[in-house]
Design an enzyme around this catalytic site. Sequence first.
Site, mmCIF file in Angstrom:
data_model
loop_
_atom_site.group_PDB
_atom_site.id
_atom_site.type_symbol
_atom_site.label_atom_id
_atom_site.label_comp_id
_atom_site.label_asym_id
_atom_site.label_seq_id
_atom_site.Cartn_x
_atom_site.Cartn_y
_atom_site.Cartn_z
ATOM 1 N N HIS A 19 7.215 -7.373 -2.197
ATOM 2 C CA HIS A 19 6.988 -6.648 -0.948
ATOM 3 C C HIS A 19 7.993 -7.043 0.132
ATOM 4 O O HIS A 19 7.836 -6.618 1.284
ATOM 5 C CB HIS A 19 5.593 -6.962 -0.392
ATOM 6 C CG HIS A 19 4.462 -6.277 -1.092
ATOM 7 N ND1 HIS A 19 4.527 -4.988 -1.562
ATOM 8 C CD2 HIS A 19 3.206 -6.708 -1.371
ATOM 9 C CE1 HIS A 19 3.362 -4.657 -2.111
ATOM 10 N NE2 HIS A 19 2.555 -5.682 -2.008
ATOM 11 N N SER A 57 -4.443 2.841 4.410
ATOM 12 C CA SER A 57 -4.712 2.104 3.179
ATOM 13 C C SER A 57 -4.692 0.597 3.428
ATOM 14 O O SER A 57 -5.521 -0.149 2.898
ATOM 15 C CB SER A 57 -3.688 2.483 2.106
ATOM 16 O OG SER A 57 -4.016 1.913 0.862
ATOM 17 N N LYS A 64 0.812 -1.220 0.000
ATOM 18 C CA LYS A 64 0.000 0.000 0.000
ATOM 19 C C LYS A 64 0.843 1.266 0.000
ATOM 20 O O LYS A 64 0.489 2.291 0.587
ATOM 21 C CB LYS A 64 -0.995 0.023 1.169
ATOM 22 C CG LYS A 64 -1.778 -1.278 1.377
ATOM 23 C CD LYS A 64 -2.382 -1.813 0.077
ATOM 24 C CE LYS A 64 -3.477 -0.949 -0.489
ATOM 25 N NZ LYS A 64 -4.037 -1.525 -1.747
#
Length: 285
Positions: free
Chosen positions: A99, A129, A44
């Site tokens: 990630h 988020s 995010k």
Amino acid sequence: MADEYFKYKGIDFFAEIYSEENMSFVENHFQVLDDDIFIVTYPKSGTVWMMEIISLIRKNGDPSWCKTVPVWDRAPWLYSTAGLKLLQTYKPPRLLTSHVTVDIFPKSAFNSKAKIIYVYRNPKDVLVSLYCYARIVSFFKTPESFDQFLNLFLNGNVPFGSWFDHVKGWMGIKDKSNILFITYEELLKDLRGSVQKISTFVGKELDEKAIDAIVENASFKSMKENKMANFTLVPADLIDQKDGSFIRKGISGDWRNHFTDQQKEHFDKVYKEKMKDLSVKLIWD
């Protein structure tokens, strides 16, 4: 099974998407190529936005690829089961997305000329988020409340681990010539200048017409309307967008609409302690 995690090196990952075997394989045995381009983020932080930008740069601003091929097929998630399967037939030059923290990143990358673009964002906005995301995806444990999720985030007890460790770890190699650091806020403030910076970094010469096309097609409005980027192609039993969209607002500072004064004070105290040894001054500090 939904809501099921497993740990790899002390960090939670979604069992529905990743596996311990795949994590270990990519970290220790995946062969990085010199012409690979990696998009690395904490979740995010502008991941899909950068995937879209890089896709457009790759095609000199022509949006056809972005309008016909899902973003996760253009820049596969390296550690995921689906991403690794796709990479078996993905011909170089490859766009790859991840990630993971720097210590889990493919070891072969650090002896290569592969380019890494690290996108990071104000952690308060990341938290908001991520909280909204956790409420619409089946494989994320649904938060009990924003306050509960805030504490999980601050303690690193969320999938992909601690934001603080993630950013500090990658900042530890900030002086390497093959890694570019750019913030979500920079992209918002000056998308055109950011596109120019990114294209130069990846060695792509673009004319003004191509840059114009990239800026237009990588706008928030274009991405939100593009079914190849807005994740509406994903089945509702995985991502239910009835009560919230995958691509939400595309702004900075939305955290102010969610934090109480007490939560802000608590967050700032933890942030100051955890980031006190970072030599780099971040734009939101």
